[in-house]
Motif scaffolding. Sequence first.
Motif, PDB file in Angstrom:
ATOM      1  N   GLY A  38       0.830  -1.339  -0.158  1.00  0.00           N
ATOM      2  CA  GLY A  38      -0.191   0.256   0.066  1.00  0.00           C
ATOM      3  C   GLY A  38       0.864   1.376  -0.064  1.00  0.00           C
ATOM      4  O   GLY A  38       2.043   1.241   0.088  1.00  0.00           O
ATOM      5  N   GLY A  39       0.154   2.142  -0.062  1.00  0.00           N
ATOM      6  CA  GLY A  39       1.138   3.638  -0.017  1.00  0.00           C
ATOM      7  C   GLY A  39       0.993   4.570  -1.290  1.00  0.00           C
ATOM      8  O   GLY A  39       0.816   3.774  -2.218  1.00  0.00           O
ATOM      9  N   THR A  40       1.501   5.772  -1.220  1.00  0.00           N
ATOM     10  CA  THR A  40       1.786   6.307  -2.172  1.00  0.00           C
ATOM     11  C   THR A  40       3.132   6.086  -3.126  1.00  0.00           C
ATOM     12  O   THR A  40       4.167   5.682  -2.444  1.00  0.00           O
ATOM     13  N   PRO A  41       2.970   5.693  -4.440  1.00  0.00           N
ATOM     14  CA  PRO A  41       4.381   5.524  -5.125  1.00  0.00           C
ATOM     15  C   PRO A  41       5.349   6.430  -4.845  1.00  0.00           C
ATOM     16  O   PRO A  41       5.218   7.687  -4.976  1.00  0.00           O
ATOM     17  N   THR A  42       6.735   6.038  -4.739  1.00  0.00           N
ATOM     18  CA  THR A  42       7.969   7.068  -4.932  1.00  0.00           C
ATOM     19  C   THR A  42       7.983   7.658  -6.152  1.00  0.00           C
ATOM     20  O   THR A  42       7.332   7.440  -7.137  1.00  0.00           O
ATOM     21  N   ALA A  43       9.080   8.606  -6.112  1.00  0.00           N
ATOM     22  CA  ALA A  43       9.233   9.480  -7.391  1.00  0.00           C
ATOM     23  C   ALA A  43       9.640   8.493  -8.446  1.00  0.00           C
ATOM     24  O   ALA A  43       9.578   8.489  -9.690  1.00  0.00           O
ATOM     25  N   VAL A  44      10.620   7.623  -7.945  1.00  0.00           N
ATOM     26  CA  VAL A  44      11.336   6.505  -8.711  1.00  0.00           C
ATOM     27  C   VAL A  44      10.163   5.704  -9.487  1.00  0.00           C
ATOM     28  O   VAL A  44      10.398   5.568 -10.550  1.00  0.00           O
ATOM     29  N   ASP A  45       9.412   5.203  -8.827  1.00  0.00           N
ATOM     30  CA  ASP A  45       8.411   4.255  -9.380  1.00  0.00           C
ATOM     31  C   ASP A  45       7.387   5.003 -10.048  1.00  0.00           C
ATOM     32  O   ASP A  45       6.718   4.561 -11.293  1.00  0.00           O
ATOM     33  N   ARG A  46       7.118   6.316  -9.974  1.00  0.00           N
ATOM     34  CA  ARG A  46       6.377   7.065 -10.603  1.00  0.00           C
ATOM     35  C   ARG A  46       6.908   7.268 -12.192  1.00  0.00           C
ATOM     36  O   ARG A  46       6.285   6.963 -13.132  1.00  0.00           O
ATOM     37  N   GLN A  47       8.101   7.785 -11.904  1.00  0.00           N
ATOM     38  CA  GLN A  47       8.960   7.852 -13.395  1.00  0.00           C
ATOM     39  C   GLN A  47       9.252   6.375 -14.291  1.00  0.00           C
ATOM     40  O   GLN A  47       8.984   6.314 -15.315  1.00  0.00           O
ATOM     41  N   LEU A  48       9.359   5.384 -13.292  1.00  0.00           N
ATOM     42  CA  LEU A  48       9.470   4.131 -14.199  1.00  0.00           C
ATOM     43  C   LEU A  48       8.250   3.645 -14.641  1.00  0.00           C
ATOM     44  O   LEU A  48       8.193   3.218 -15.866  1.00  0.00           O
ATOM     45  N   GLY A  49       7.240   3.987 -13.941  1.00  0.00           N
ATOM     46  CA  GLY A  49       5.819   3.373 -14.306  1.00  0.00           C
ATOM     47  C   GLY A  49       5.392   4.189 -15.626  1.00  0.00           C
ATOM     48  O   GLY A  49       5.068   3.693 -16.668  1.00  0.00           O
ATOM     49  N   MET A  50       5.728   5.618 -15.757  1.00  0.00           N
ATOM     50  CA  MET A  50       5.407   6.261 -16.701  1.00  0.00           C
ATOM     51  C   MET A  50       6.235   5.712 -18.159  1.00  0.00           C
ATOM     52  O   MET A  50       5.921   5.658 -19.408  1.00  0.00           O
ATOM     53  N   ALA A  51       7.687   5.451 -17.762  1.00  0.00           N
ATOM     54  CA  ALA A  51       8.618   4.909 -18.973  1.00  0.00           C
ATOM     55  C   ALA A  51       8.293   3.634 -19.513  1.00  0.00           C
ATOM     56  O   ALA A  51       8.035   3.373 -20.466  1.00  0.00           O
ATOM     57  N   TYR A  52       7.644   2.691 -18.508  1.00  0.00           N
ATOM     58  CA  TYR A  52       7.098   1.244 -18.926  1.00  0.00           C
ATOM     59  C   TYR A  52       5.840   1.648 -19.675  1.00  0.00           C
ATOM     60  O   TYR A  52       5.635   0.832 -20.690  1.00  0.00           O
ATOM     61  N   GLY A  53       4.964   2.487 -19.362  1.00  0.00           N
ATOM     62  CA  GLY A  53       3.761   2.795 -19.974  1.00  0.00           C
ATOM     63  C   GLY A  53       3.939   2.952 -21.395  1.00  0.00           C
ATOM     64  O   GLY A  53       3.223   2.589 -22.327  1.00  0.00           O
ATOM     65  N   ALA A  54       4.818   4.138 -21.479  1.00  0.00           N
ATOM     66  CA  ALA A  54       5.126   4.845 -22.773  1.00  0.00           C
ATOM     67  C   ALA A  54       5.828   3.736 -23.743  1.00  0.00           C
ATOM     68  O   ALA A  54       5.644   3.645 -24.654  1.00  0.00           O
ATOM     69  N   GLY A  55       6.747   3.031 -23.003  1.00  0.00           N
ATOM     70  CA  GLY A  55       7.021   1.759 -23.898  1.00  0.00           C
ATOM     71  C   GLY A  55       6.218   0.751 -24.351  1.00  0.00           C
ATOM     72  O   GLY A  55       6.410   0.373 -25.583  1.00  0.00           O
ATOM     73  N   ALA A  56       5.488   0.557 -23.613  1.00  0.00           N
ATOM     74  CA  ALA A  56       4.548  -0.566 -24.020  1.00  0.00           C
ATOM     75  C   ALA A  56       3.641  -0.007 -25.070  1.00  0.00           C
ATOM     76  O   ALA A  56       3.392  -0.836 -26.181  1.00  0.00           O
TER      77      ALA A  56
END
Length: 325
Positions: free
Chosen positions: A253-271
């Motif tokens: 649980g909890g709010t994603p960290t800045a690293v995970d937010r950036q990584l999630g955006m990069a993974y989404g864009a890559g997909a």
Amino acid sequence: MVTLSPQLIENLDLSAGGILGQSARIDPFHVRKLNEDDMVEELDMSDELLKRLKAENIDALISVVGGQGLSILYKLHRKGLNTVCVPRSIDNDIASTSVSFGFNSALSFTIEMLDRARQAAQSARKIAVVEVQGAQAGWLALQAGIAACADAVLIPEISCDLKILAGRLKDKISPRRPYGLVVVAEGAKFIKKTQKEESTSSLKASLSPLATGEASDHVIHRSGMAAETVATGLQLLIAEETYPLVIGPWVRGGTPTAVDRQLGMAYGAGALQALKAGKNGVMVAFVPPEIKFIPLAEAINKVRTVSADSEFLKIADSLGIYCGR
């Protein structure tokens, strides 16, 4: 199904990632249902799932999944599903990628909890034994333990001798430092003295009245067993009082960290780039400094574990953190 519109995405709370839910525990190839005789049976519902996706005019599926989900998506891909997968694992145990989505958030929360446990142990003059996630890989325990300056970190990759661990703790504990912190991954293994006894089948051993949680795979392993095993074992070997604490799945649980937010955006864009480029049946992988696309056949049935020559193990050794070797 939840229709994702631009307005909905913009107004999503940062901690509400669970709005999409998870279905990794539900394998469409093995769905358990009650039949007419009230008996549980497993059915293959994969064709029905594919038909539903087609009825909803879904041309391709971007899935944020863990190791089990990757295997399921690979089988669905072989049956015709267009899919691109994003690796998600708080254990960081998915092969072919350096960092899985969710790991950094779990790591940050675990470090915070270990800091609190360390302070509590110092105040109470006890040894805190904290169990964290990591059934097959010890990345979370090792990296969090280093950050929290733990006295010992026990991971699945290295079997631990509790007598040696007790000796190391005795050397560290003193009147000026009457406390300790031991981090244990839930899949940690322990060295046991072998005894001559009659060979018994794993099923019979697990059904024995004296069976322990480690008798065999027939036994349901429960959360907290590793911490309890270490705390109880240490209590019998040293005079200091120990107490187990289980963080376990609460790090999800909890709010994603800045690293995970950036990584999630990069993974989404890559997909999305993968789908536009006509790539199908692949997993988006972060291979610094690039985002790459790995065929699902190469990503499944593998676990990213801590190697014996890992830099993190060398760092732990240099800091005097016992890791079972």
